[in-house]
Design an enzyme around this catalytic site. Structure first.
Site, mmCIF file in Angstrom:
data_model
loop_
_atom_site.group_PDB
_atom_site.id
_atom_site.type_symbol
_atom_site.label_atom_id
_atom_site.label_comp_id
_atom_site.label_asym_id
_atom_site.label_seq_id
_atom_site.Cartn_x
_atom_site.Cartn_y
_atom_site.Cartn_z
ATOM 1 C CB SER A 62 48.402 36.449 50.824
ATOM 2 O OG SER A 62 49.032 37.576 50.312
ATOM 3 C CG ASP B 179 47.574 40.557 47.853
ATOM 4 O OD1 ASP B 179 47.013 41.548 48.350
ATOM 5 O OD2 ASP B 179 48.247 39.758 48.526
ATOM 6 C CG ASP C 2 45.956 39.611 52.016
ATOM 7 O OD1 ASP C 2 46.487 39.653 50.894
ATOM 8 O OD2 ASP C 2 46.610 39.488 53.065
ATOM 9 C CG ASP D 146 49.303 41.795 52.156
ATOM 10 O OD1 ASP D 146 48.816 41.405 51.074
ATOM 11 O OD2 ASP D 146 50.046 41.075 52.857
HETATM 12 MG MG MG Z 1 48.601 39.519 50.547
#
Ligand code: MG
Length: 433
Positions: free
Chosen positions: A91, A229, A231, A233
């Site tokens: 993340s 960020d 990844d 999400d």
């Molecule tokens: Mg993330």
């Protein structure tokens, strides 16, 4: 053994999380799932961990489909056609970290009971490798990004705005600029070449890390800046003047634009009351801090929207997974009609005060017990994560630090924030005596 934190398995590559653990997670998961889709963000160790997980899945008889380098919300969306999804990501953590996050077909991350099931299997090593002719197949699917993009585009209008997109060299680079261009935007990309070293900035999209985006928005005279960020999400934004929109403001803006009167919203306990004041007729449920708790409560209460001020926005009619691409398209859609600074300026703003009091770890439980009783006497208490008390004109949250010998105090008030903060600090100091 505690493998899973609030965001899945995460740690330093080859110290905390390596191929041995990844193989075991694959073997454990393959016992309960017959089909799995697996994706990874651009981290240096991503492919190494992915291969180990796939070997475990296949050895346990589970058919594995490789989706390649994709964002976490793309993986979560792809999981709708499988028994489970596996995302190799850390993340927003720095580049030396790696992690594994598991997903259900409805876009919800594995809950505590599911995580515990995997933990127990990994600890007991009670795996069941199958005979040679039952080994799971390993195939490739290169269409997940396109399918996720089409789902998003099907729900958005057109926009001709000029947008600067800072993917932070993360997985959002594979999809976000494409989606915004398809909407009709003029897209200027910044740090949108995937690179697991994260050379441009720390992957966490906070005010401090986004100096480049703020500058680019001003210099290109863009209408909005978007940041994600590692990844994708999480997603945050800066307005047309290059001013960072805080997470509490983003939450209130999404709620005001997206929700009808009387909607149910889910937010963590440390969320500002600007959300309550922006949505006066709504029911606002406050959970433990962590997007997975927000998602669980959204499902439990059938809520209309939820989010966490760190940048996770959950639109449950799309997915229970925070989707930084969907949220980016949504906010760009919103600014087609009104400037982002206008949407922010119509929100109330209240002063917040944060601080800490030193407290030995072994005294934390006693202090929190005492504080719970003290605060119950002055207002309505929520003790799901620390103790929050809502007062007539503000609120106080007292939480033990998870990692340091400290008690954290947050106070927000329409007026007199210093007074209510001092009151909380005095109570903590008295409880320490
Ligand atoms: Mg993330």
């Amino acid at each position: 053994m505690k493998l899973f934190g609030s965001s899945g398995i995460r740690g330093i590559t080859n110290q905390d999380v390596g191929v041995d653990l990844a193989l075991k997670v694959g073997l454990a998961l393959g016992r309960t799932c017959k089909t799995a889709v697996i994706g990874r963000d651009p981290r240096v160790a991503g492919e190494m961990i992915e291969h180990a997980i796939i070997s475990g899945l296949s050895s346990a008889g589970c058919d594995a489909v490789r989706a390649g380098m994709i964002s976490t919300p793309t993986l979560a969306y792809a999981t709708r056609k499988f028994d489970c999804g596996v995302m190799v990501t850390a993340s927003h953590n720095p580049s030396e970290y790696i992690g594994i996050k598991l997903w259900n077909p409805d876009g919800m991350a594995f809950d505590s009971a599911q995580q515990q099931g995997i933990e127990e299997l990994v600890a007991s090593e009670d795996f069941e490798p199958v005979p040679w002719n039952k080994i799971g197949t390993i195939t490739q699917d290169d269409n997940t990004i396109l399918q996720h993009s089409e789902m998003i585009l099907g729900r958005m209008g057109c926009s001709t705005k000029r947008v600067v997109v800072d993917c932070g060299c993360g997985a959002g680079s594979t999809i976000t600029p494409y989606v915004l261009r398809k909407m009709g935007c003029e897209v200027i990309t910044l740090n949108s070449q995937p690179d697991g070293h994260f050379p441009a900035r720390n992957p966490e999209p906070n005010d401090k890390n986004l100096w480049m985006l703020k500058k680019a928005v001003r210099e290109f005279e863009a209408d909005i800046g978007i940041a994600q960020d590692g990844d994708a999400d999480r997603m945050m934004a800066v307005d047309e003047n290059g001013i960072f929109i805080t997470g509490d403001e983003m939450l209130a803006i999404f709620a005001k634009q997206e929700c009808k009167k009387g909607a149910t919203l889910v937010v963590p306990v440390d969320t500002s009351m600007i959300v309550d004041d922006a949505m006066p007729d709504s029911t606002i449920i406050r959970t433990r801090v962590g997007d997975v708790y927000v998602a669980e409560a959204i499902k439990q209460y059938g809520a209309d929207l939820g989010g966490e001020p760190s940048g996770s926005w959950i639109f449950p009619d799309v997915s229970y997974c925070p989707d930084g691409i969907y949220a980016s398209a949504k906010i760009v859609d919103m600014v087609s009609e009104r400037r982002l600074s206008e949407l922010r300026d119509e929100l109330p703003h209240y002063p917040t005060k944060r601080g800490t009091v030193k407290c030995d770890t072994d005294k934390k439980a006693h202090v929190m017990d005492t504080i719970r009783k003290d605060l119950s006497a002055i207002g309505k208490v929520n003790d799901i994560d620390g103790v929050r008390v809502d007062l007539d004109d503000g609120w106080i949250l007292v939480r033990p630090s998870g990692t340091e010998p400290k008690i954290r105090i947050t106070a927000e008030a329409r007026e007199g924030v210093d007074d209510i903060y001092a009151q909380a600090e005095r109570l903590v100091n008295e409880a320490l005596k």
